[in-house]
Write an enzyme that holds these catalytic residues in place. Structure first.
Site, mmCIF file in Angstrom:
data_model
loop_
_atom_site.group_PDB
_atom_site.id
_atom_site.type_symbol
_atom_site.label_atom_id
_atom_site.label_comp_id
_atom_site.label_asym_id
_atom_site.label_seq_id
_atom_site.Cartn_x
_atom_site.Cartn_y
_atom_site.Cartn_z
ATOM 1 N N ASP A 71 0.823 -1.331 0.103
ATOM 2 C CA ASP A 71 0.159 0.011 -0.004
ATOM 3 C C ASP A 71 0.673 1.274 -0.035
ATOM 4 O O ASP A 71 0.414 2.406 0.503
ATOM 5 C CB ASP A 71 -0.989 -0.055 1.109
ATOM 6 C CG ASP A 71 -1.834 -1.254 1.160
ATOM 7 O OD1 ASP A 71 -2.160 -1.604 0.174
ATOM 8 O OD2 ASP A 71 -2.129 -1.541 2.349
ATOM 9 N N LYS A 79 1.754 2.073 -4.991
ATOM 10 C CA LYS A 79 2.070 1.668 -6.467
ATOM 11 C C LYS A 79 1.512 1.990 -7.523
ATOM 12 O O LYS A 79 1.868 2.486 -8.542
ATOM 13 C CB LYS A 79 2.492 0.105 -6.250
ATOM 14 C CG LYS A 79 3.515 -0.194 -5.193
ATOM 15 C CD LYS A 79 3.611 -2.048 -4.712
ATOM 16 C CE LYS A 79 2.256 -2.473 -4.218
ATOM 17 N NZ LYS A 79 2.159 -2.105 -2.935
ATOM 18 N N GLY A 118 -4.647 -4.105 -3.809
ATOM 19 C CA GLY A 118 -5.470 -3.088 -4.029
ATOM 20 C C GLY A 118 -4.745 -1.966 -4.434
ATOM 21 O O GLY A 118 -4.040 -1.317 -3.754
ATOM 22 N N HIS A 119 -4.586 -1.731 -5.854
ATOM 23 C CA HIS A 119 -3.954 -0.372 -6.102
ATOM 24 C C HIS A 119 -4.810 0.529 -6.534
ATOM 25 O O HIS A 119 -5.438 0.407 -7.614
ATOM 26 C CB HIS A 119 -3.199 -0.884 -7.389
ATOM 27 C CG HIS A 119 -1.958 -1.714 -6.967
ATOM 28 N ND1 HIS A 119 -0.898 -2.485 -7.904
ATOM 29 C CD2 HIS A 119 -1.642 -2.421 -5.660
ATOM 30 C CE1 HIS A 119 -0.263 -3.456 -7.209
ATOM 31 N NE2 HIS A 119 -0.461 -3.202 -5.995
ATOM 32 N N GLN A 133 2.183 -6.126 -3.264
ATOM 33 C CA GLN A 133 2.374 -6.042 -1.938
ATOM 34 C C GLN A 133 3.981 -5.357 -1.540
ATOM 35 O O GLN A 133 4.219 -4.398 -2.569
ATOM 36 C CB GLN A 133 2.933 -7.581 -1.517
ATOM 37 C CG GLN A 133 1.533 -8.161 -1.099
ATOM 38 C CD GLN A 133 0.915 -8.846 -2.663
ATOM 39 O OE1 GLN A 133 1.478 -9.465 -3.439
ATOM 40 N NE2 GLN A 133 -0.203 -8.525 -2.702
ATOM 41 N N LYS A 164 2.934 10.231 -0.208
ATOM 42 C CA LYS A 164 2.390 10.753 0.954
ATOM 43 C C LYS A 164 3.001 11.633 2.034
ATOM 44 O O LYS A 164 2.939 11.510 3.316
ATOM 45 C CB LYS A 164 1.999 9.469 1.733
ATOM 46 C CG LYS A 164 0.886 8.713 0.944
ATOM 47 C CD LYS A 164 0.019 7.534 1.706
ATOM 48 C CE LYS A 164 -1.484 7.788 1.469
ATOM 49 N NZ LYS A 164 -2.483 6.829 2.089
HETATM 50 P P1 GDP Z 1 -0.783 0.445 -3.530
HETATM 51 O O1 GDP Z 1 -1.676 -0.821 -2.902
HETATM 52 O O2 GDP Z 1 0.765 0.429 -3.265
HETATM 53 O O3 GDP Z 1 -1.002 0.845 -4.849
HETATM 54 O O4 GDP Z 1 -1.472 1.420 -2.707
HETATM 55 P P2 GDP Z 1 -2.879 1.693 -2.278
HETATM 56 O O5 GDP Z 1 -3.643 2.146 -3.353
HETATM 57 O O6 GDP Z 1 -3.425 0.533 -1.391
HETATM 58 O O7 GDP Z 1 -2.808 2.855 -0.973
HETATM 59 C C1 GDP Z 1 -2.187 3.968 -1.250
HETATM 60 C C2 GDP Z 1 -3.284 5.236 -0.937
HETATM 61 O O8 GDP Z 1 -2.704 6.241 -0.870
HETATM 62 C C3 GDP Z 1 -4.284 5.042 -2.069
HETATM 63 O O9 GDP Z 1 -5.490 5.452 -1.366
HETATM 64 C C4 GDP Z 1 -3.858 6.215 -2.902
HETATM 65 O O10 GDP Z 1 -4.689 7.079 -3.596
HETATM 66 C C5 GDP Z 1 -3.099 7.142 -1.530
HETATM 67 N N1 GDP Z 1 -1.889 7.933 -2.068
HETATM 68 C C6 GDP Z 1 -1.029 7.775 -3.043
HETATM 69 N N2 GDP Z 1 -0.151 8.596 -3.036
HETATM 70 C C7 GDP Z 1 -0.353 9.525 -2.262
HETATM 71 C C8 GDP Z 1 0.024 10.807 -1.755
HETATM 72 O O11 GDP Z 1 1.479 11.146 -2.125
HETATM 73 N N3 GDP Z 1 -0.470 11.564 -0.855
HETATM 74 C C9 GDP Z 1 -1.697 11.069 -0.503
HETATM 75 N N4 GDP Z 1 -2.342 11.830 0.583
HETATM 76 N N5 GDP Z 1 -2.394 9.956 -0.741
HETATM 77 C C10 GDP Z 1 -1.706 9.497 -1.820
HETATM 78 P P1 IMO Z 2 -0.910 -4.295 -2.416
HETATM 79 O O1 IMO Z 2 -0.377 -4.647 -3.628
HETATM 80 C C1 IMO Z 2 -0.847 -4.498 2.054
HETATM 81 C C2 IMO Z 2 -0.963 -8.759 3.669
HETATM 82 C C3 IMO Z 2 -2.227 -9.147 4.253
HETATM 83 C C4 IMO Z 2 -1.536 -10.110 5.152
HETATM 84 C C5 IMO Z 2 -0.501 -10.685 4.499
HETATM 85 C C6 IMO Z 2 -0.956 -12.000 3.857
HETATM 86 O O2 IMO Z 2 -2.280 -3.482 -2.188
HETATM 87 O O3 IMO Z 2 0.364 -3.377 -1.655
HETATM 88 P P2 IMO Z 2 -2.374 -12.875 1.823
HETATM 89 O O4 IMO Z 2 -3.878 -12.742 1.636
HETATM 90 O O5 IMO Z 2 -1.193 -12.204 0.841
HETATM 91 O O6 IMO Z 2 -2.131 -14.198 2.143
HETATM 92 O O7 IMO Z 2 -2.221 -11.832 3.236
HETATM 93 O O8 IMO Z 2 -0.020 -9.887 3.499
HETATM 94 N N1 IMO Z 2 -0.974 -8.270 2.328
HETATM 95 C C7 IMO Z 2 -1.089 -6.840 2.016
HETATM 96 N N2 IMO Z 2 -0.780 -5.847 2.777
HETATM 97 N N3 IMO Z 2 -1.021 -4.406 0.888
HETATM 98 C C8 IMO Z 2 -1.339 -5.553 -0.068
HETATM 99 O O9 IMO Z 2 -1.184 -5.518 -1.144
HETATM 100 C C9 IMO Z 2 -1.242 -6.696 0.585
HETATM 101 N N4 IMO Z 2 -1.386 -8.353 0.224
HETATM 102 C C10 IMO Z 2 -1.432 -8.892 0.960
HETATM 103 O O10 IMO Z 2 -2.711 -7.916 5.039
HETATM 104 O O11 IMO Z 2 -0.932 -9.544 6.192
HETATM 105 MG MG MG Z 3 -2.855 -1.598 -1.786
#
Ligand code: GDP
Ligand code: IMO
Ligand code: MG
Length: 429
Positions: A13, A16, A40-41, A223, A336
């Site tokens: 998270d 990416k 979840g991207h 991840q 962030k």
């Molecule tokens: P990913 O799994 O690495 O793609 O990240 P996620 O989408 O799960 O979580 C990142 C969250 O931070 C999302 O809600 C993005 O919209 C948000 N985000 C990404 N970059 C920034 C930033 O520079 N500032 C803020 N405030 N939010 C950001």
């Molecule tokens: P993105 O790509 C954050 C975590 C789960 C748990 C562990 C194992 O959005 O960054 P799993 O379901 O893979 O067997 O769970 O890994 N986990 C993540 N945490 N971002 C993710 O993906 C994750 N994918 C798995 O919360 O701790």
């Molecule tokens: Mg994510």
């Protein structure tokens, strides 16, 4: 743009999706190489938010071919739902997406096993996303997995019957829960035949040919390094390798195709699920430090896949330095930064104290990491607003000093700085 692997280097998270989406117009291909619908991207363009689980984050761009490699685990229902959402939004996903014939399918019995195991573990659970990731990768290495190509090869019926019998034996006899029905599996297989077979391709061959023709490629990780099955906080990890090296095996390409590795990390740290987190300040179980609460609230830290609240803490340079080494990171994308706006002071963990010993690397034993106390450097915070900044002139001196320390302690230059969720909230450094 040079061929770049973009990976998360904390606990997932890191942002990416945002970074890959904004870099995508500079490349011809975006390819996912590991993980599955546990990811979840999030992509934010103006007022529109798109959350992708399996489809690569380049899909919103007309000229970008999106590939899903053999190293991934694909849940047909999830990807079809995602494709339908994109189609409704006018994105011609069938034209832009190809899926490896060798990728593994996640079937309903994988999710049933994932859930049953977590319940049985009780307090010791991993806190998985419940998407069947672990059981699907286990089937792959146990050589009984169902791959996309199996949907057009002989013997699928017998393989499914054998897998279902074994899984249902575990579910009913050991975990004492309901079995999975064959009808449920057949419905998913049918859906995959109808919607995924038309997209099936030899992804390794596509990459080989397109690379030879001079096309550029962005490899999108899921991840993060601390969730890597070897280099993360084992056993509190996911079931795949998430380091840059996984991009090669997960797509069938050689190391000569890679020019750079972009390590994406937040200006602080978050984690969802259980496991050690040395700089943790705040969590839903009652840990309630004010700065940690600030990070959780201002950062809107809720899981993009499960909606669970994320645990938050200070930037951990030991974690990032570990990732820079094991993943060969050549540049950092810090995301962030804006979330730190308004804090009086900001901290950076440079080492751990463990049993009176100063550690500067991540111990292999998670029980040991659990006992580690962070050693912090404290820097001045800033009251200025960095949210939405697009040039370094808009970044206050205190924030610049913080970023400089990150580069020094992590031994890696910062090449991108993200200041908000939107595609345009970025500074190329
Ligand atoms: P990913 O799994 O690495 O793609 O990240 P996620 O989408 O799960 O979580 C990142 C969250 O931070 C999302 O809600 C993005 O919209 C948000 N985000 C990404 N970059 C920034 C930033 O520079 N500032 C803020 N405030 N939010 C950001
Ligand atoms: P993105 O790509 C954050 C975590 C789960 C748990 C562990 C194992 O959005 O960054 P799993 O379901 O893979 O067997 O769970 O890994 N986990 C993540 N945490 N971002 C993710 O993906 C994750 N994918 C798995 O919360 O701790
Ligand atoms: Mg994510």
């Amino acid at each position: 743009m040079k061929n770049t692997i973009a990976i998360g280097i904390q606990w997932g998270d890191e942002g990416k999706g945002k970074i890959v989406d904004l870099l995508a117009p500079q490349v011809d291909i975006v390819a996912r190489f590991q993980g599955g619908p546990n990811a979840g991207h999030t992509l934010v363009i103006g007022n529109k938010k798109t959350v992708l689980h399996l489809v690569p984050s380049g899909i919103l761009h007309d000229a970008t071919l999106c590939l899903i490699g053999n190293g991934t685990v694909v849940a047909p229902e999830t990807i079809v739902e995602e494709m339908d959402t994109l189609l409704e939004a006018g994105i011609p996903v069938n034209e832009r997406l190809r899926i490896s014939d060798r990728c593994q399918l996640i079937l309903p019995y994988h999710r049933a096993l994932d859930a049953a195991r977590e319940v049985a573990k009780g307090k010791g659970k991993i806190g998985t996303t419940g998407r069947g990731i672990g059981p699907a990768y286990e089937d792959k290495t146990a050589r009984r997995g169902i791959r996309l190509i199996d949907l057009v090869s002989e013997g699928l019926d017998a393989k499914l019957a054998e897998n279902l019998a074994w899984t249902n034996f575990q579910l009913t006899e050991y975990f004492k829960v309901d079995p999975v029905s064959r009808a449920d599996i057949d419905a998913v297989i049918e859906l995959a035949r109808e919607r995924l077979l038309p997209l099936m391709a030899d992804v390794s061959l596509i990459l080989y040919e397109r690379h030879k023709a001079g096309d550029s490629i962005l490899f999108e990780g899921a991840q993060g390094t601390m969730l890597d099955v070897d280099f993360g906080t084992y056993p509190y990890v996911t079931s795949s390798n998430t380091v840059a090296g996984a991009a090669l095996a997960g797509l069938g390409v050689g190391p000569g195709m890679i020019d750079e590795v972009l390590g994406i990390c937040k200006a602080y740290t978050t984690r969802v699920g259980a496991g050690p987190f040395p700089t943790e300040l705040y969590n839903a179980d009652g840990m309630c430090d004010t700065a940690g609460k600030h990070l959780a609230e201002k950062g809107n830290e809720f899981g993009s896949t499960t909606g669970r609240p994320r645990r938050t803490g200070w930037f951990d340079a030991v974690v990032v330095r570990h990732a820079v080494r094991v993943a060969g990171v050549t540049g950092l994308a810090i995301t962030k930064l804006d979330v730190l706006d308004g804090l009086e002071e900001v901290k950076l963990c440079t080492g751990y104290m463990c049993d009176s010993e100063l550690l500067q690397t991540i111990p292999a034993d998670s029980a040991r990491l659990e006992k580690c106390e962070p050693v912090y450097e404290t820097l001045s915070g800033w009251s200025d607003v960095t949210f939405g900044a697009t040039s370094m002139d808009q970044i206050p001196e205190q924030a610049k000093a913080f970023l400089k320390r990150i580069e020094e302690v992590c031994e890696c230059p910062i090449t991108m700085l993200s200041t908000g969720p939107d595609r345009d909230h970025i500074i190329h450094m």
